[in-house]
Scaffold this motif. Structure first.
Motif, mmCIF file in Angstrom:
data_model
loop_
_atom_site.group_PDB
_atom_site.id
_atom_site.type_symbol
_atom_site.label_atom_id
_atom_site.label_comp_id
_atom_site.label_asym_id
_atom_site.label_seq_id
_atom_site.Cartn_x
_atom_site.Cartn_y
_atom_site.Cartn_z
ATOM 1 N N LEU A 29 0.790 -1.225 0.000
ATOM 2 C CA LEU A 29 0.000 0.000 0.000
ATOM 3 C C LEU A 29 0.824 1.278 0.000
ATOM 4 O O LEU A 29 0.403 2.281 -0.577
ATOM 5 N N VAL A 30 1.988 1.258 0.666
ATOM 6 C CA VAL A 30 2.760 2.493 0.789
ATOM 7 C C VAL A 30 3.172 3.072 -0.571
ATOM 8 O O VAL A 30 3.029 4.282 -0.796
ATOM 9 N N PRO A 31 3.684 2.270 -1.531
ATOM 10 C CA PRO A 31 3.989 2.865 -2.837
ATOM 11 C C PRO A 31 2.775 3.507 -3.502
ATOM 12 O O PRO A 31 2.889 4.574 -4.114
ATOM 13 N N CYS A 32 1.617 2.869 -3.362
ATOM 14 C CA CYS A 32 0.396 3.445 -3.935
ATOM 15 C C CYS A 32 0.030 4.750 -3.244
ATOM 16 O O CYS A 32 -0.350 5.732 -3.909
ATOM 17 N N LEU A 33 0.142 4.794 -1.939
ATOM 18 C CA LEU A 33 -0.177 6.017 -1.206
ATOM 19 C C LEU A 33 0.792 7.139 -1.554
ATOM 20 O O LEU A 33 0.389 8.302 -1.657
ATOM 21 N N MET A 34 2.065 6.807 -1.733
ATOM 22 C CA MET A 34 3.041 7.832 -2.094
ATOM 23 C C MET A 34 2.758 8.394 -3.490
ATOM 24 O O MET A 34 2.867 9.603 -3.718
ATOM 25 N N LEU A 57 7.620 5.589 -9.786
ATOM 26 C CA LEU A 57 6.931 4.307 -9.827
ATOM 27 C C LEU A 57 7.909 3.153 -9.669
ATOM 28 O O LEU A 57 7.551 2.079 -9.189
ATOM 29 N N GLY A 58 9.147 3.379 -10.063
ATOM 30 C CA GLY A 58 10.172 2.370 -9.851
ATOM 31 C C GLY A 58 10.923 2.535 -8.550
ATOM 32 O O GLY A 58 11.346 1.554 -7.935
ATOM 33 N N ILE A 59 11.074 3.779 -8.098
ATOM 34 C CA ILE A 59 11.864 4.047 -6.889
ATOM 35 C C ILE A 59 11.118 3.639 -5.625
ATOM 36 O O ILE A 59 11.697 3.027 -4.717
ATOM 37 N N PHE A 60 9.829 3.952 -5.526
ATOM 38 C CA PHE A 60 9.073 3.638 -4.312
ATOM 39 C C PHE A 60 9.049 2.135 -4.001
ATOM 40 O O PHE A 60 9.299 1.733 -2.852
ATOM 41 N N PRO A 61 8.752 1.253 -4.975
ATOM 42 C CA PRO A 61 8.817 -0.187 -4.674
ATOM 43 C C PRO A 61 10.206 -0.653 -4.248
ATOM 44 O O PRO A 61 10.333 -1.507 -3.363
#
Length: 245
Positions: A29-34, A57-61
């Protein structure tokens, strides 16, 4: 390595994660929220979101998988589970591959959620195929998993595992080309950025952002990220210890 033992390790890790909803929420969920937060930070300038959204989109995961994997693996060591497992006929490669496969399955779900959110709900404008965007996001998440497994061998506590983030992630974040084009940096910093895998993750996302077809640069970037993930996993297996010093 033995495939049955690797799969058994994968199943055990997934069972443990099933009872850890906070880690699952952090990964999924955190990457989506960011990304959601970022979209509305630039609500008045949607082109800015299009410019940097694909990179993030690549950095958060990568960041979230690094944190969760390093802490989860270290927990196995400090609890004595790792020592008991290595006393069995289980090779280090089986253990690392089992962890990588378990977290890799979660990385697939994470990347699909983040990519779908960015493209179809947040309106990220991408010229290339969404499947290529998903591929790079998945490779980035797997790279984060590999880095997390590797650095966990050098930490004695969960706090120390988190402390590795400024040393491993932040320099890559600053030099990956997110804030300024890498060819505009000081030559020394540009040379360093050329050796960092996150730079190629961002470049790969930008190739999908700008080109309709698969380019030679995209293939190079994807292969570098995948190769770095495999290399770090091999190093993780080589440095795996039974005890925490």
């Amino acid at each position: 390595m033995n495939s049955a033992r690797t799969l058994a390790t994968t199943a055990r890790v997934l069972r443990q994660l099933r009872h850890d909803p906070r880690s699952i929420a952090l990964m999924l969920l955190v990457p989506c929220l960011m990304l959601l937060l970022l979209r509305y930070v630039f609500d008045g300038s949607p082109r800015t979101f299009d410019t940097i959204g694909a990179s993030l989109l690549g950095i958060f995961p990568l960041i979230t998988m690094f944190l969760v994997t390093s802490i989860a693996t270290l927990r196995e060591r400090t609890s004595g589970t790792l020592e008991r497992l290595l006393a069995l006929p289980l090779a280090k490669g089986d253990l690392i591959a089992g962890y990588a496969l378990a977290f890799g399955l979660l990385a697939i779900v994470q990347s699909a959620l983040a990519t779908g959110l960015a493209l179809w709900l947040l309106g990220l404008d991408v010229v290339g195929s969404p499947w290529l965007l998903l591929l790079v996001a998945l490779l980035d998440a797997l790279l984060g998993t590999a880095l997390g497994l590797f650095v966990s061998a050098f930490a004695a506590s969960e706090f120390q595992a988190v402390q590795f983030m400024p040393a491993v992630i932040f320099p890559q974040l600053l030099l990956c080309g997110l804030f300024i084009a890498r060819d505009q940096m000081h030559p020394v910093l540009e040379a360093i950025s050329d050796a960092l895998p996150m730079s190629y993750a961002v470049d790969g996302m930008n190739e999908v952002l700008r080109h309709t077809d698969i380019t030679a640069d995209f293939i190079r970037d994807a292969l570098v990220v995948a190769g770095c993930a495999l290399l770090v996993l091999a190093l993780g297996a080589a440095t795996l210890r039974r005890r925490t010093a």
